[in-house]
Scaffold this motif. Structure first.
Motif, PDB file in Angstrom:
ATOM      1  N   GLU A 252       0.849  -1.185   0.000  1.00 43.85           N
ATOM      2  CA  GLU A 252       0.000   0.000   0.000  1.00 43.85           C
ATOM      3  C   GLU A 252       0.892   1.246   0.000  1.00 43.85           C
ATOM      4  O   GLU A 252       2.008   1.222   0.516  1.00 43.85           O
ATOM      5  CB  GLU A 252      -0.898   0.019   1.235  1.00 43.85           C
ATOM      6  N   PRO A 253       0.419   2.348  -0.592  1.00 42.82           N
ATOM      7  CA  PRO A 253       1.199   3.592  -0.518  1.00 42.82           C
ATOM      8  C   PRO A 253       1.465   3.970   0.934  1.00 42.82           C
ATOM      9  O   PRO A 253       0.610   3.795   1.807  1.00 42.82           O
ATOM     10  CB  PRO A 253       0.292   4.624  -1.198  1.00 42.82           C
ATOM     11  N   ALA A 254       2.668   4.461   1.203  1.00 37.76           N
ATOM     12  CA  ALA A 254       3.031   4.836   2.569  1.00 37.76           C
ATOM     13  C   ALA A 254       2.198   6.026   3.025  1.00 37.76           C
ATOM     14  O   ALA A 254       2.225   7.091   2.397  1.00 37.76           O
ATOM     15  CB  ALA A 254       4.519   5.178   2.632  1.00 37.76           C
ATOM     16  N   ARG A 255       1.431   5.846   4.074  1.00 35.87           N
ATOM     17  CA  ARG A 255       0.575   6.891   4.622  1.00 35.87           C
ATOM     18  C   ARG A 255       0.606   6.830   6.142  1.00 35.87           C
ATOM     19  O   ARG A 255       0.667   5.736   6.726  1.00 35.87           O
ATOM     20  CB  ARG A 255      -0.871   6.689   4.162  1.00 35.87           C
ATOM     21  N   ALA A 256       0.546   7.983   6.764  1.00 35.04           N
ATOM     22  CA  ALA A 256       0.468   8.023   8.221  1.00 35.04           C
ATOM     23  C   ALA A 256      -0.893   7.503   8.681  1.00 35.04           C
ATOM     24  O   ALA A 256      -1.914   7.750   8.037  1.00 35.04           O
ATOM     25  CB  ALA A 256       0.681   9.441   8.730  1.00 35.04           C
ATOM     26  N   ALA A 257      -0.892   6.779   9.790  1.00 34.42           N
ATOM     27  CA  ALA A 257      -2.132   6.258  10.364  1.00 34.42           C
ATOM     28  C   ALA A 257      -2.636   7.229  11.442  1.00 34.42           C
ATOM     29  O   ALA A 257      -1.876   7.666  12.313  1.00 34.42           O
ATOM     30  CB  ALA A 257      -1.909   4.878  10.965  1.00 34.42           C
ATOM     31  N   LEU A 258      -3.909   7.572  11.358  1.00 32.34           N
ATOM     32  CA  LEU A 258      -4.535   8.464  12.334  1.00 32.34           C
ATOM     33  C   LEU A 258      -5.287   7.630  13.363  1.00 32.34           C
ATOM     34  O   LEU A 258      -6.151   6.831  13.020  1.00 32.34           O
ATOM     35  CB  LEU A 258      -5.507   9.414  11.618  1.00 32.34           C
ATOM     36  N   ARG A 259      -4.942   7.809  14.633  1.00 30.59           N
ATOM     37  CA  ARG A 259      -5.627   7.123  15.725  1.00 30.59           C
ATOM     38  C   ARG A 259      -6.470   8.164  16.471  1.00 30.59           C
ATOM     39  O   ARG A 259      -5.940   9.104  17.061  1.00 30.59           O
ATOM     40  CB  ARG A 259      -4.604   6.482  16.664  1.00 30.59           C
TER      41      ARG A 259
END
Length: 341
Positions: A252-259
């Motif tokens: 998957e494209p590198a993306r920051a995860a939002l919690r």
């Protein structure tokens, strides 16, 4: 050396290519622009290349002494004529996919380029320049993985435009996946078949969206590709290759995860310009570098022909509901030693 580029077509993707040339690429400058709606070309020129010539016709741009190489991003039905005129003028040309809308048109380009005795055409298949696909390709050379037995892919868009047709699911969307597997596996296709699952209520019934395409390569690898151009949730490209000893899967494209609020979420790209932004940069830079060196290295006219001929068979399969054979001419000698990606 600075390569002077002329751009034919300054719509959504064409304007993005002009921006790319003006702001990102090295060794290139925007010399001329043409668009069927001249005011659109003028607006793009004012935004990215104020000193560029805005021509009244594409022929004027092709023939201009201020243009050394041409980038074509106009409507796909114009590609064949424009590429042939560029070859006749002896100028390098980057043509967005598909190279032409039919295999017959690609054949005419193959003959013209062969007669010119110089490789002049690069086709706009950007996935070979994507880091994830490059990683897949490199791992396929590992003997420990074993031969590929089958593959699964998906090509999803959130929405399709009002003029998007059933055939365009093949000629404008699936054609990327056709080229991807031709490049990854190093072989062409012998049969295709198209299946219609339950259609989405989010699209016109005549579109028959989504579709499932079965591709069989010359060595017997079976590939399933889901084409879904009204999936709603984003622009999503998937690819998995199953070998004798394991599986390779496109990251998957590198993306920051939002919690937040008891959930973890990751944003999904909404269009190809976002998902493949870096790949677009790299493919145009490769074209510029190839022009400067006098030797193109990107996807060639033969790759464009194989993709269009396979797409033609898929469109026949859409209509017949049967398995259809892919009919290819013998590869011209001119392209057999090409080192294109």
């Amino acid at each position: 050396m600075t390569v002077r580029l002329g751009f034919i077509g300054t719509g959504d993707l064409g304007a993005d290519h002009v921006r790319r040339c003006a702001n990102i690429l090295s060794g290139a400058t925007v010399s001329a622009l043409y668009n069927r709606t001249q005011s659109k070309a003028q607006t793009v020129a004012e935004q990215f290349a104020p000193e560029a010539l805005v021509t009244a016709t594409p022929e004027e741009l092709i023939e201009s002494p201020e243009v050394e190489a041409i980038v074509i991003s106009s409507a796909s039905q114009t590609y064949e004529d424009l590429v042939l005129k560029a070859i006749e003028a002896g100028k390098y040309v980057f043509c967005e996919k598909p190279l032409t809308t039919t295999a017959d048109g690609c054949e005419r380009i193959l003959h013209a380029e062969s007669a010119a005795a110089k490789r002049l055409v690069q086709v706009g298949f950007m996935r070979p320049y994507d880091e994830g696909y490059q990683n897949l390709k490199s791992l396929l050379t590992d003997d420990a993985f074993g031969p590929v037995l089958m593959a699964h892919a998906a090509h999803r868009n959130p929405f399709s435009g009002p003029h998007y047709t059933r055939e365009m699911l093949i000629s404008e969307t699936l054609i990327h996946d056709i080229n991807t597997f031709h490049w990854l596996l190093g072989e062409s296709f012998r049969t295709v078949q198209v299946f219609y699952p339950r259609p989405t209520s989010r699209a016109d019934a005549a579109l028959r969206d989504p579709q499932l395409v079965l591709l069989e390569t010359s060595s017997g690898v079976l590939i399933t590709v889901e084409v879904f151009v009204n999936c709603q949730f984003g622009y999503d490209v998937q690819c998995a290759l199953i070998g004798e000893n394991g599986e390779l899967r496109l990251p998957e494209p590198a993306r920051a995860a939002l919690r937040k609020n008891g959930q973890t979420s990751v944003a999904i790209p909404m269009d190809c310009k976002e998902r493949f932004a870096t790949a677009y940069d790299r493919e145009l830079q490769a074209f510029v570098d190839g022009v400067a060196a006098g030797k193109l290295t990107g996807p060639d006219s033969w790759a464009g022909y194989v993709a269009s001929a396979t797409a033609d068979a898929c469109i026949r399969a859409q209509k017949s509901g049967q398995k259809e054979a892919v009919q290819l001419i013998a590869q011209p000698e001119f392209y057999r030693n090409d080192t294109a990606v």
